[in-house]
Design a protein around this motif. Structure first.
Motif, PDB file in Angstrom:
ATOM      1  N   VAL A 208       0.804  -1.156  -0.040  1.00 23.61           N
ATOM      2  CA  VAL A 208       0.002   0.127   0.004  1.00 23.61           C
ATOM      3  C   VAL A 208       0.969   1.230   0.014  1.00 23.61           C
ATOM      4  O   VAL A 208       1.638   1.702   1.022  1.00 23.61           O
ATOM      5  CB  VAL A 208      -1.066  -0.063   1.129  1.00 23.61           C
ATOM      6  N   THR A 209       0.789   2.166  -0.846  1.00 20.37           N
ATOM      7  CA  THR A 209       1.389   3.232  -1.249  1.00 20.37           C
ATOM      8  C   THR A 209       0.690   4.375  -1.912  1.00 20.37           C
ATOM      9  O   THR A 209      -0.324   4.138  -2.663  1.00 20.37           O
ATOM     10  CB  THR A 209       2.857   3.207  -1.902  1.00 20.37           C
ATOM     11  N   ARG A 210       0.898   5.551  -1.613  1.00 20.41           N
ATOM     12  CA  ARG A 210       0.100   6.481  -2.282  1.00 20.41           C
ATOM     13  C   ARG A 210       0.356   6.664  -3.858  1.00 20.41           C
ATOM     14  O   ARG A 210      -0.485   7.170  -4.414  1.00 20.41           O
ATOM     15  CB  ARG A 210       0.267   7.933  -1.516  1.00 20.41           C
ATOM     16  N   ASP A 211       1.497   6.610  -4.088  1.00 15.57           N
ATOM     17  CA  ASP A 211       2.012   6.688  -5.397  1.00 15.57           C
ATOM     18  C   ASP A 211       3.298   5.568  -5.686  1.00 15.57           C
ATOM     19  O   ASP A 211       4.291   5.645  -5.149  1.00 15.57           O
ATOM     20  CB  ASP A 211       2.529   7.963  -5.676  1.00 15.57           C
ATOM     21  N   GLU A 212       2.835   4.478  -6.715  1.00 13.58           N
ATOM     22  CA  GLU A 212       3.860   3.594  -6.924  1.00 13.58           C
ATOM     23  C   GLU A 212       5.239   4.013  -7.479  1.00 13.58           C
ATOM     24  O   GLU A 212       6.217   3.399  -7.550  1.00 13.58           O
ATOM     25  CB  GLU A 212       3.200   2.434  -7.652  1.00 13.58           C
ATOM     26  N   SER A 213       5.221   5.442  -8.046  1.00 16.88           N
ATOM     27  CA  SER A 213       6.311   5.810  -8.635  1.00 16.88           C
ATOM     28  C   SER A 213       7.354   6.430  -7.470  1.00 16.88           C
ATOM     29  O   SER A 213       8.471   6.454  -7.840  1.00 16.88           O
ATOM     30  CB  SER A 213       6.103   6.901  -9.301  1.00 16.88           C
TER      31      SER A 213
END
Length: 225
Positions: A208-213
């Motif tokens: 879980v992350t806000r932005d995979e980049s």
């Protein structure tokens, strides 16, 4: 001049309650006196929050004064709270803190992250005979959490980290704090988050992350493990 009288057991929730109860967290005061009672215990979470919060208030042109028990104020001085906040204090002879505690480190760059993680690990190596068995895991987890200050928090003032070793309990406490937008607001940029509790539960799940980049989403979950 506003005043905040703190309890003897100054944890982060207790500090936030004392400031919030007096309407001081978001009040329109210009000067604030924070009183520390005799024999007070100030944990590292409260210290790092106070450092970050007071720095943000100082940036707004407000002034904060630390008053109260000389022993408690002496400890806060040795852990560098006065210096970090630009508060005048007695220039007492500084004892070597190596292996005893980690004075406040401000986190504003990747170099700050690296040097602070190394300092935490050095403190552990001084105090734990079996340190090399778990330092790699500690180093990874500490780096992940501190690095979140730069990657996700969007804080306007540097984060703060400090640590204290308690020989009677053979325990090390590490405080890591920033005054950023929080996990709920960060994750809420890419998914629906219902509450702060839901945000923490969600953040502790693998991937879980806000932005995979910018992240793989394993920092919080891996640190918990």
């Amino acid at each position: 001049m506003a005043t905040a009288n703190l309890p003897r057991n100054i944890t982060l929730p207790a500090l936030a309650h004392s400031l919030g109860e007096g309407g001081l967290l978001s009040g329109d005061w210009l000067e604030l006196v924070i009183n520390f009672p005799a024999d007070a215990f100030v944990d590292v979470g409260a210290i790092t929050f106070l450092c970050s919060w007071a720095a943000a208030r100082s940036a707004e042109g407000r002034r904060i004064h630390l008053r109260g028990d000389s022993d408690v104020l002496g400890y806060l001085e040795r852990i560098d709270l006065h210096t970090q906040l630009g508060i005048a204090h007695d220039l007492r002879k500084r004892q070597d803190e190596t292996g005893r505690f980690l004075p406040i480190k401000r986190i504003a760059s990747t170099d700050d992250v690296c040097s602070t993680v190394n300092a935490v690990c050095d403190l552990v190596l001084h105090q734990f005979d079996d340190a090399r068995a778990f330092v790699p895991a500690l180093e990874w987890a500490t780096n992940e959490i501190i690095d979140n200050i730069l990657i996700h928090s969007e804080t306007k003032v540097p984060g703060a980290v400090c640590a204290q070793y308690f020989p009677n309990r053979h325990r090390l406490d590490v405080g890591i704090c920033d005054l950023g937008r929080g996990i709920k607001a960060s994750l809420g940029t890419t998914r629906r988050i219902w509450s702060h509790g839901d945000a923490v539960t969600t953040a502790l799940k693998r991937g879980v992350t806000r932005d995979e980049s910018v992240g793989q989403g394993n920092g919080m979950a891996g640190s918990l493990e």
